[in-house]
Write a protein that holds these residues in place. Structure first.
Motif, PDB file in Angstrom:
ATOM      1  N   LEU A 241      -0.862  11.587 -13.657  1.00  0.00           N
ATOM      2  CA  LEU A 241       0.001  10.611 -13.658  1.00  0.00           C
ATOM      3  C   LEU A 241      -0.067   9.841 -12.368  1.00  0.00           C
ATOM      4  O   LEU A 241      -0.680   9.404 -11.764  1.00  0.00           O
ATOM      5  CB  LEU A 241       1.350  11.057 -14.165  1.00  0.00           C
ATOM      6  CG  LEU A 241       1.133   9.137 -14.275  1.00  0.00           C
ATOM      7  CD1 LEU A 241       0.448   8.194 -14.982  1.00  0.00           C
ATOM      8  CD2 LEU A 241       3.241   9.429 -15.036  1.00  0.00           C
ATOM      9  N   THR A 244      -3.741   9.320 -10.382  1.00  0.00           N
ATOM     10  CA  THR A 244      -4.494   7.560 -10.784  1.00  0.00           C
ATOM     11  C   THR A 244      -3.595   6.971 -10.166  1.00  0.00           C
ATOM     12  O   THR A 244      -4.218   5.910 -10.521  1.00  0.00           O
ATOM     13  CB  THR A 244      -3.545   7.668 -12.099  1.00  0.00           C
ATOM     14  OG1 THR A 244      -2.645   7.993 -13.365  1.00  0.00           O
ATOM     15  CG2 THR A 244      -4.784   9.051 -13.928  1.00  0.00           C
ATOM     16  N   VAL A 245      -2.389   6.693  -9.562  1.00  0.00           N
ATOM     17  CA  VAL A 245      -2.178   5.652  -8.236  1.00  0.00           C
ATOM     18  C   VAL A 245      -2.069   6.538  -7.218  1.00  0.00           C
ATOM     19  O   VAL A 245      -1.551   5.076  -6.310  1.00  0.00           O
ATOM     20  CB  VAL A 245      -0.176   5.709  -9.130  1.00  0.00           C
ATOM     21  CG1 VAL A 245      -0.274   5.077 -10.281  1.00  0.00           C
ATOM     22  CG2 VAL A 245       0.936   6.617  -9.514  1.00  0.00           C
ATOM     23  N   LEU A 326       0.971   8.722 -21.141  1.00  0.00           N
ATOM     24  CA  LEU A 326       1.204   7.980 -19.934  1.00  0.00           C
ATOM     25  C   LEU A 326       0.418   7.796 -18.806  1.00  0.00           C
ATOM     26  O   LEU A 326      -0.578   6.927 -18.765  1.00  0.00           O
ATOM     27  CB  LEU A 326       2.597   7.837 -19.444  1.00  0.00           C
ATOM     28  CG  LEU A 326       3.525   6.570 -19.844  1.00  0.00           C
ATOM     29  CD1 LEU A 326       4.887   7.455 -18.573  1.00  0.00           C
ATOM     30  CD2 LEU A 326       3.367   5.290 -19.736  1.00  0.00           C
ATOM     31  N   ALA A 327      -0.091   9.461 -18.909  1.00  0.00           N
ATOM     32  CA  ALA A 327      -1.889   9.697 -17.302  1.00  0.00           C
ATOM     33  C   ALA A 327      -2.279   9.230 -18.751  1.00  0.00           C
ATOM     34  O   ALA A 327      -3.282   8.957 -17.634  1.00  0.00           O
ATOM     35  CB  ALA A 327      -1.501  11.240 -17.760  1.00  0.00           C
ATOM     36  N   ARG A 330      -3.118   5.622 -18.408  1.00  0.00           N
ATOM     37  CA  ARG A 330      -3.591   5.015 -16.829  1.00  0.00           C
ATOM     38  C   ARG A 330      -4.879   5.735 -16.435  1.00  0.00           C
ATOM     39  O   ARG A 330      -5.643   5.490 -15.872  1.00  0.00           O
ATOM     40  CB  ARG A 330      -2.105   5.911 -15.560  1.00  0.00           C
ATOM     41  CG  ARG A 330      -2.800   5.786 -14.327  1.00  0.00           C
ATOM     42  CD  ARG A 330      -2.741   4.246 -13.865  1.00  0.00           C
ATOM     43  NE  ARG A 330      -2.990   3.972 -12.859  1.00  0.00           N
ATOM     44  CZ  ARG A 330      -2.795   2.950 -12.215  1.00  0.00           C
ATOM     45  NH1 ARG A 330      -1.851   1.873 -12.649  1.00  0.00           N
ATOM     46  NH2 ARG A 330      -3.503   2.212 -11.431  1.00  0.00           N
ATOM     47  N   ARG A 333      -7.452   3.263 -17.555  1.00  0.00           N
ATOM     48  CA  ARG A 333      -8.149   1.755 -16.990  1.00  0.00           C
ATOM     49  C   ARG A 333      -8.708   2.577 -15.719  1.00  0.00           C
ATOM     50  O   ARG A 333      -9.691   1.791 -15.558  1.00  0.00           O
ATOM     51  CB  ARG A 333      -6.816   1.628 -16.084  1.00  0.00           C
ATOM     52  CG  ARG A 333      -5.694   1.015 -17.411  1.00  0.00           C
ATOM     53  CD  ARG A 333      -4.754   0.111 -16.041  1.00  0.00           C
ATOM     54  NE  ARG A 333      -5.209  -0.403 -15.436  1.00  0.00           N
ATOM     55  CZ  ARG A 333      -4.281  -0.725 -14.017  1.00  0.00           C
ATOM     56  NH1 ARG A 333      -2.767  -0.256 -14.841  1.00  0.00           N
ATOM     57  NH2 ARG A 333      -4.288  -1.614 -14.008  1.00  0.00           N
ATOM     58  N   ASP A 334      -8.730   4.181 -15.210  1.00  0.00           N
ATOM     59  CA  ASP A 334      -9.679   4.521 -14.153  1.00  0.00           C
ATOM     60  C   ASP A 334     -11.134   4.521 -14.418  1.00  0.00           C
ATOM     61  O   ASP A 334     -11.943   4.386 -13.924  1.00  0.00           O
ATOM     62  CB  ASP A 334      -8.526   5.309 -13.717  1.00  0.00           C
ATOM     63  CG  ASP A 334      -7.164   5.777 -12.796  1.00  0.00           C
ATOM     64  OD1 ASP A 334      -6.813   4.062 -12.498  1.00  0.00           O
ATOM     65  OD2 ASP A 334      -6.652   6.745 -12.649  1.00  0.00           O
TER      66      ASP A 334
END
Length: 354
Positions: A241, A244-245, A326-327, A330, A333-334
Motif C-alpha cells: 500500500l 502504491t502511494v 486497500l492495497a 490502489r 488503479r496503478d
C-alpha cells in the motif's frame, strides 16, 4: 549561494511529503514520548481468591486494581487468571497465609507489584511470592518474542514498500499494465519472496533466542506460525500500500518508517500499555504489532492454547483483509491503462497502446 538556498527551498516546498515529515514527525515524537514513553505502571490487574479474599482485597491499594474477588477460588483458579491474561497479579488468601502469583511476561508490572507489596509489608511473614513464566524476570525473555515481530514488520513494511516503487522508477510498471495479470497476481508475485525471507528471519530469531538467551518455547509451533502468517500478511499489505502511494524509494522509506515508529513505541514491545495515557493508548489497539507481541509472548512463554488467543488472531485476520483489500484497490488503479498516471504521460499512453 543565495540562489542555491532559494532553489532548495522551492524543491522542498514541492516535496510535500518530506516537508510534512520534517514538521509533523518531531511533534508526533514529542507527544508520543511524553505520554507513552514511561516505565511507571499505574494499574495492575489483580485477582484475589481464597477464604480471606475479601479482607485481602480491601487492604490492597494503588497500583493494584482488583478485577475479581472470589472467596471460593483456589490457586488453580488464580493461575488460570494469569495464564489467560485476566490478571497480572493473583493473591491466594488462605487461613495459613498469603500466596502471591505474578505474570513474569509482564515484566514492568511484576516489578512494580514486587515494589508495592514490599512497601506495604505483605512480602513478610508467611506470604510466598511466585513469578510465573519468567521466574528470573529476565528482560531478554520478553524482548525476543517482541523483536521477532519487529523484524517481521521491518521486512514486511520497509523492504516490500520498495517493490512497486522500483518498478515505477525502472519504467516497468506500465509493462505490467498491458500484461494479462490481475492485481492479485502482481501483488502475490511481489510479496511471496519477502514472505519467505521473513519466515527465515523469524525462524533464526527464535532459534538464536533459545540458544543464546535461553528463551523457552512452551507453546504450540503451529499456533505461533499461524499468528506469524497473519501478521506478515498485514505488514506485507502495508508495504504494498505504501509503495502504491510513493513516487520514489525515498518517499517509500519515509512512509514506511512513519508506520513503524508508532508500532515500536505503542505496541507494548518496550513500554507497557498500562503506563500509557488513555489518550495515546487507543492508538495501540489499531497497530498489528500490538497483537503479535501479545500472541508471541503468550505462546513462547506461557504455552497458551489457541482458545486463549482467539482475539489477537481474529483482529490480525481482520487487519490483514482490510490492508490487503486497500492495497489491491490502489494497485488496480496503478495497473489500469486509463489510470491517472497513464493519462498524464504521453509516453506511458504510447507504451500501453503498443
Amino acid at each position: 549561494m543565495w540562489a542555491m538556498v532559494t532553489k532548495e527551498f522551492r524543491q522542498l516546498r514541492r516535496d510535500r511529503r518530506t516537508l510534512a515529515m520534517m514538521i509533523v514527525l518531531p511533534v508526533l515524537l514529542l507527544v508520543v514520548f511524553g505520554y507513552a514513553a514511561s516505565f511507571n505502571v499505574h494499574d495492575i490487574p489483580t485477582a484475589v481468591v481464597g477464604p480471606g479474599a475479601s479482607r485481602a482485597a480491601a487492604s490492597l491499594h494503588s497500583p493494584f486494581e482488583v478485577t475479581r474477588v472470589d472467596p471460593g477460588g483456589d490457586e488453580a483458579a488464580a493461575r488460570s487468571d494469569i495464564a489467560h491474561g485476566r490478571a497480572v497479579v493473583a493473591l491466594v488468601a488462605r487461613p495459613d497465609g498469603l500466596s502471591v502469583l505474578m505474570d513474569g511476561t509482564q515484566l514492568f508490572s511484576a516489578q512494580a507489584a514486587q515494589t508495592a507489596l514490599a512497601r506495604s509489608g505483605r512480602l513478610g511473614g508467611s506470604a510466598h511470592v511466585t513469578v510465573l513464566y519468567n521466574p528470573g524476570l529476565k528482560t531478554s525473555w520478553i524482548m525476543v518474542p517482541g523483536l521477532a515481530g519487529l523484524i517481521l514488520a521491518f521486512v514486511g513494511t520497509v523492504i516490500t514498500s520498495l517493490g512497486v516503487v522500483r518498478e515505477r522508477q525502472a519504467g516497468t510498471l506500465e509493462q505490467l499494465a498491458v500484461m494479462p495479470l490481475r492485481p492479485w497476481d502482481v501483488i502475490g508475485g511481489k510479496i511471496v519472496p519477502y514472505f519467505l525471507v521473513a519466515a527465515v528471519d523469524l525462524t533464526a530469531i527464535v532459534v538464536i533466542g533459545r540458544l543464546l538467551f535461553g528463551v523457552p518455547f512452551a507453546g504450540n509451533v503451529a499456533i505461533f506460525a499461524l499468528g506469524a502468517v497473519l501478521f506478515l500478511l498485514v505488514t506485507l499489505g502495508m508495504g504494498v500500500l505504501i509503495s502504491t502511494v510513493s513516487q520514489n524509494q525515498g518517499q517509500a522509506i519515509q512512509l514506511a518508517l512513519m508506520t513503524l515508529l508508532p508500532q515500536i513505541l505503542l505496541s507494548g514491545l518496550i513500554f507497557p500499555l498500562s503506563s500509557m495515557a488513555a489518550g495515546v493508548r487507543w492508538i495501540s489497539y489499531v497497530l498489528p504489532l500490538t497483537y503479535f507481541v501479545r500472541l508471541s509472548r503468550a505462546v513462547m512463554l506461557k504455552g497458551t492454547p489457541i482458545t486463549g488467543l482467539w482475539q489477537p488472531l481474529v483482529l490480525l485476520a481482520l487487519l490483514g483483509v482490510a490492508v490487503l483489500g486497500l492495497a489491491v484497490l490502489r494497485f488496480r488503479r496503478d495497473l489500469a491503462p486509463g489510470g491517472d498516471e497513464s493519462d498524464d504521460d504521453p509516453a506511458v499512453r504510447e507504451s500501453v497502446i503498443a
